[in-house]
Design an enzyme around this catalytic site. Sequence first.
Site, PDB file in Angstrom:
ATOM      1  N   GLY A 168     -58.563  34.641   6.491  1.00  0.00           N
ATOM      2  CA  GLY A 168     -58.111  34.270   5.161  1.00  0.00           C
ATOM      3  C   GLY A 168     -58.706  35.187   4.122  1.00  0.00           C
ATOM      4  N   ARG A 169     -57.915  35.512   3.114  1.00  0.00           N
ATOM      5  CA  ARG A 169     -58.392  36.340   2.012  1.00  0.00           C
ATOM      6  C   ARG A 169     -58.008  35.684   0.700  1.00  0.00           C
ATOM      7  NH1 ARG A 169     -56.890  40.503   5.622  1.00  0.00           N
ATOM      8  NH2 ARG A 169     -58.628  41.910   6.128  1.00  0.00           N
ATOM      9  N   GLY A 170     -58.917  35.728  -0.258  1.00  0.00           N
ATOM     10  CA  GLY A 170     -58.648  35.186  -1.571  1.00  0.00           C
ATOM     11  C   GLY A 170     -58.797  36.239  -2.642  1.00  0.00           C
ATOM     12  N   SER A 171     -58.926  35.803  -3.882  1.00  0.00           N
ATOM     13  CA  SER A 171     -59.065  36.729  -4.991  1.00  0.00           C
ATOM     14  C   SER A 171     -60.349  37.518  -4.902  1.00  0.00           C
ATOM     15  CB  SER A 171     -59.024  35.955  -6.317  1.00  0.00           C
ATOM     16  OG  SER A 171     -60.042  34.966  -6.325  1.00  0.00           O
ATOM     17  N   LYS A 223     -67.695  33.006   5.261  1.00  0.00           N
ATOM     18  CA  LYS A 223     -66.993  33.257   4.007  1.00  0.00           C
ATOM     19  C   LYS A 223     -67.805  34.286   3.231  1.00  0.00           C
ATOM     20  CE  LYS A 223     -64.918  30.547   0.214  1.00  0.00           C
ATOM     21  NZ  LYS A 223     -64.805  29.159  -0.323  1.00  0.00           N
ATOM     22  N   ASP A 248     -61.797  18.580  -5.609  1.00  0.00           N
ATOM     23  CA  ASP A 248     -60.552  19.196  -5.143  1.00  0.00           C
ATOM     24  C   ASP A 248     -60.103  18.598  -3.806  1.00  0.00           C
ATOM     25  OD1 ASP A 248     -58.380  20.890  -5.434  1.00  0.00           O
ATOM     26  OD2 ASP A 248     -59.381  22.635  -4.554  1.00  0.00           O
ATOM     27  N   THR A 255     -63.448  36.578   1.439  1.00  0.00           N
ATOM     28  CA  THR A 255     -62.726  36.709   2.703  1.00  0.00           C
ATOM     29  C   THR A 255     -63.400  35.825   3.738  1.00  0.00           C
ATOM     30  OG1 THR A 255     -62.072  38.995   2.234  1.00  0.00           O
ATOM     31  CG2 THR A 255     -62.030  38.301   4.532  1.00  0.00           C
TER      32      THR A 255
END
Length: 356
Positions: A10-13, A32, A125, A16
């Site tokens: 998974g990669r985010g802004s 992470k 969340d 990773t």
Amino acid sequence: MDWIRGHAIGRGSSATVSVATSRCSGDIFAVKSVELSQSEFLQREQKILSSLSCPGIVSYLGYDITRENNKLMYNLQMEYVPGGTLTDAIHRHGGRLNESAIVRYTRQTLEGLEYLHSSGIVHCDIKGRNILIGESGAKIADLGCAKWVHPVAGGSGKVVAAPIGGTPVFMAPEVARGEEQGFPVDIWALGCTVIEMATGGLPWSNVTDPVSILYRIAFSGELPEFPDFLSDQAKDFLSKCLRRDPKERWTAKELLKHPFLAEFSSHPKQSQDFDSNSPTSILDQRLWSSTEESKFQIDLDHTSSVNSPAQRIRALSCSGVPSWTRDEDWITIRDNSGEETNADSGNKRGDLEVKL
């Protein structure tokens, strides 16, 4: 711990998430990672996660700093849960879960929430994509929006800092109004997640854009629609979660005694939705992308000072044009100020940052 980084899952802004393997034991875990210079949020998540020990919450394994490709990386090491998310389980069952499964996962999630709240932490969340399905059942994941709450007289709590965080369609009315984000917001979001389990869809119908739905949540006086096919006990349970006044919502401890959950046995057993033959199924769950890829970071003090409710709602919405009917296209909102921001520092303003 000496370990080997595997492929990215998974990669985010900024962060990773990768599969990792311990050199000594061969155990697989999730890591992470983000550049050390941009690791403020991940370090905050590490501080919270490292203080917890509960079967209903993804386990903390450690952290370290490594040099990779001439960059210093901050790495948060966590339990690897290969069963996917609760949202994935809903999709695998044709778009909705039966009531016995809803009861099982609701109770397990509540047990995790009760532990968090008793530890002075609000998750901020809760939703299907932030609940993982392991061999023993549901586990709360992704504490990137979580925060500590200080207890005050009367048994309620006061948030240490005042950042807004979460996913708009699961936000409680008081959060959408930019007022507060204490323990009751997790109870509201749990109610929305029960609706997600029952219907396979978002808790609010006729979602067209973020501005209108946030305004509707904040000021309309409406509640999400309770599915007609649910039992009376299930509907009563929802009525205790989805109360617009946060002071009237039941606590996690009270909800665990609700008749809807009374017949559930939490003795350890393999979850029906756990796929032990698919050790890389986390690749398909999109847990990390749903919470890291599209972020909206705001300063709550700034949004609270704008003139009209509509302006405050617009400050919480993004300017892009994703499909608002899908959960994965809803943004996660976080303040970009540090965790230790004082509640009385109203003149401190962070930058407004949109990451799509």
